[in-house]
Design a protein around this motif. Structure first.
Motif, short mmCIF file in Angstrom:
data_model
loop_
_atom_site.label_atom_id
_atom_site.label_comp_id
_atom_site.label_asym_id
_atom_site.label_seq_id
_atom_site.Cartn_x
_atom_site.Cartn_y
_atom_site.Cartn_z
N ARG A 124 0.81 -1.22 0.00
CA ARG A 124 0.00 0.00 0.00
C ARG A 124 0.85 1.27 0.00
O ARG A 124 0.30 2.37 0.10
CB ARG A 124 -0.92 0.01 1.23
CG ARG A 124 -1.91 -1.14 1.23
CD ARG A 124 -2.92 -1.01 2.33
NE ARG A 124 -3.89 -2.11 2.33
CZ ARG A 124 -4.95 -2.18 3.12
NH1 ARG A 124 -5.16 -1.21 4.01
NH2 ARG A 124 -5.78 -3.20 3.06
N MET A 125 2.16 1.11 -0.10
CA MET A 125 3.05 2.26 -0.05
C MET A 125 3.75 2.43 -1.39
O MET A 125 4.26 1.46 -1.96
CB MET A 125 4.10 2.07 1.06
CG MET A 125 5.04 3.25 1.25
SD MET A 125 6.29 2.92 2.54
CE MET A 125 5.27 2.94 4.02
N LYS A 126 3.75 3.65 -1.92
CA LYS A 126 4.50 3.90 -3.14
C LYS A 126 5.98 3.62 -2.90
O LYS A 126 6.51 3.90 -1.81
CB LYS A 126 4.30 5.35 -3.60
CG LYS A 126 2.88 5.63 -4.07
CD LYS A 126 2.71 7.07 -4.53
CE LYS A 126 1.28 7.33 -5.02
NZ LYS A 126 1.09 8.72 -5.45
N VAL A 127 6.65 3.07 -3.91
CA VAL A 127 8.01 2.58 -3.69
C VAL A 127 8.99 3.71 -3.38
O VAL A 127 9.99 3.50 -2.69
CB VAL A 127 8.48 1.75 -4.90
CG1 VAL A 127 7.66 0.48 -5.03
CG2 VAL A 127 8.45 2.55 -6.19
N GLY A 128 8.73 4.91 -3.88
CA GLY A 128 9.61 6.03 -3.54
C GLY A 128 9.57 6.34 -2.05
O GLY A 128 10.60 6.58 -1.42
N ARG A 129 8.36 6.30 -1.49
CA ARG A 129 8.22 6.53 -0.05
C ARG A 129 8.86 5.38 0.73
O ARG A 129 9.47 5.59 1.79
CB ARG A 129 6.75 6.66 0.30
CG ARG A 129 6.50 6.95 1.78
CD ARG A 129 5.01 6.99 2.07
NE ARG A 129 4.76 6.98 3.51
CZ ARG A 129 3.59 6.70 4.06
NH1 ARG A 129 2.55 6.41 3.29
NH2 ARG A 129 3.44 6.70 5.36
N PHE A 130 8.72 4.15 0.21
CA PHE A 130 9.29 2.98 0.86
C PHE A 130 10.81 3.09 0.95
O PHE A 130 11.41 2.83 2.00
CB PHE A 130 8.89 1.73 0.08
CG PHE A 130 9.52 0.46 0.56
CD1 PHE A 130 9.01 -0.23 1.65
CD2 PHE A 130 10.63 -0.07 -0.08
CE1 PHE A 130 9.60 -1.41 2.10
CE2 PHE A 130 11.22 -1.25 0.34
CZ PHE A 130 10.69 -1.91 1.44
N VAL A 131 11.44 3.48 -0.14
CA VAL A 131 12.90 3.61 -0.16
C VAL A 131 13.36 4.75 0.74
O VAL A 131 14.40 4.66 1.41
CB VAL A 131 13.39 3.82 -1.61
CG1 VAL A 131 14.88 4.18 -1.64
CG2 VAL A 131 13.13 2.57 -2.44
N GLY A 132 12.58 5.82 0.80
CA GLY A 132 12.98 6.98 1.59
C GLY A 132 12.66 6.88 3.07
O GLY A 132 13.16 7.69 3.87
#
Length: 303
Positions: A110-118
């Protein structure tokens, strides 16, 4: 090892079970890892190999203190970690990261991957705002992904791309040590070599030390400078990679090497008797002995 170790592990132990059931019966104690010792220097990779259930993943989690070891010592750049509590470990978490086997399960769907990486950068207070987005974009480029993918969700990616995202998150805080727990096992064979090459490129650029847990001995030979062979929670042989492949001393090591597929129909593999794991449980007290420079074997089974 020519450089000072990034990670030093001595006498690590972890067991499960014990105690009694509600009916008063004793529960068996399973020694998942027993007297495990090794060290890894900056820019080096130790390959940890063995059959399923031998204790490889438990070793990786215990080194990172995702599971508390029962005994033993873990030092990161000379600092003893085993005596630290959760708050004391927090500053070291960003220096030691883990990459898991299943790239999809490791992602938040449910999390966009950019937010996940950051996210690690936010948790540790390293970056925020526009600088955070710039840093995440750099990480995407570093692992071979287009920064425009940052706004997508995990289900929109292939298995290899998902593992690249997990690698980007693992290196976000510029760690010195990474445990890669079978990071290519769940990927297509055509993608595995790409991910292994990515690991090697990042090591060359960032000076990372890896504990690379794997089943594929051909990949271990390609990526790792050192190999440790585990059997029933014990390291039974450890040596530089080429020495392991050229002169295996433990019968279990020879059995693993003999099982490597040979991509040549005209070449006949040597006929070796199968190694009976159940009949050859390593004794808990047997030490490793040095049979050649930097080549260690469990002493009661040296051949």
């Amino acid at each position: 090892m020519t450089q000072p170790p990034v990670i030093e592990v001595n006498g690590l132990m972890r067991s499960y079970g014990g105690g009694r059931t509600l009916l008063g019966r004793e529960k068996p104690v399973i020694h998942a890892i027993n007297d495990v010792s090794f060290q890894i220097a900056e820019g080096e990779t130790l390959g940890l190999v063995g059959e399923s259930g031998s204790g490889k993943s438990t070793t990786g989690r215990a080194v990172l203190h995702l599971e508390r070891p029962d005994a033993g010592s873990v030092r990161f750049r000379g600092t003893e970690l085993s005596t630290l509590g959760q708050q004391g470990l927090k500053p070291y978490r960003k220096h030691m990261q883990m990459i898991f086997q299943d790239p999809y399960s490791a992602l938040n769907p449910r999390m966009k991957v950019g937010r996940f990486v950051g996210e690690p950068l936010v948790v540790h207070g390293v970056d925020s705002g526009s600088s955070l987005q710039d840093r995440v974009a750099e990480l995407f480029k570093l692992v071979g992904l287009d920064p425009s993918f940052m706004s997508r969700y995990p289900h929109e990616f292939s298995g290899g791309q998902r593992q690249r995202i997990n690698i980007a998150r693992a290196i976000a805080l510029q760690p010195g040590f990474i445990v890669a727990d079978e990071p290519i096992t769940a990927l297509d064979v055509s993608i595995q070599a790409q991910i292994v090459n990515l690991f090697q490129d990042l090591q060359d650029q960032l000076g990372l030390a890896y504990l690379f847990i794997a089943h594929d001995l051909s990949m271990v030979r390609y990526l790792c400078q050192w190999v440790a062979v585990m059997l029933r929670g014990r390291i039974v042989e450890m040596a530089p990679t080429e020495q392991i492949f050229a002169d295996p001393r433990h019968p279990y090591t020879r059995s693993l090497l003999a099982a490597i597929p040979v991509p040549d129909p005209d070449r006949v593999r040597p006929d070796r008797p199968p190694f009976d794991v159940a009949a050859n449980v390593p004794p808990r007290e047997a030490p490793l002995i040095e049979v050649a420079p930097d080549h260690f074997v469990l002493d009661h089974q040296v051949q």
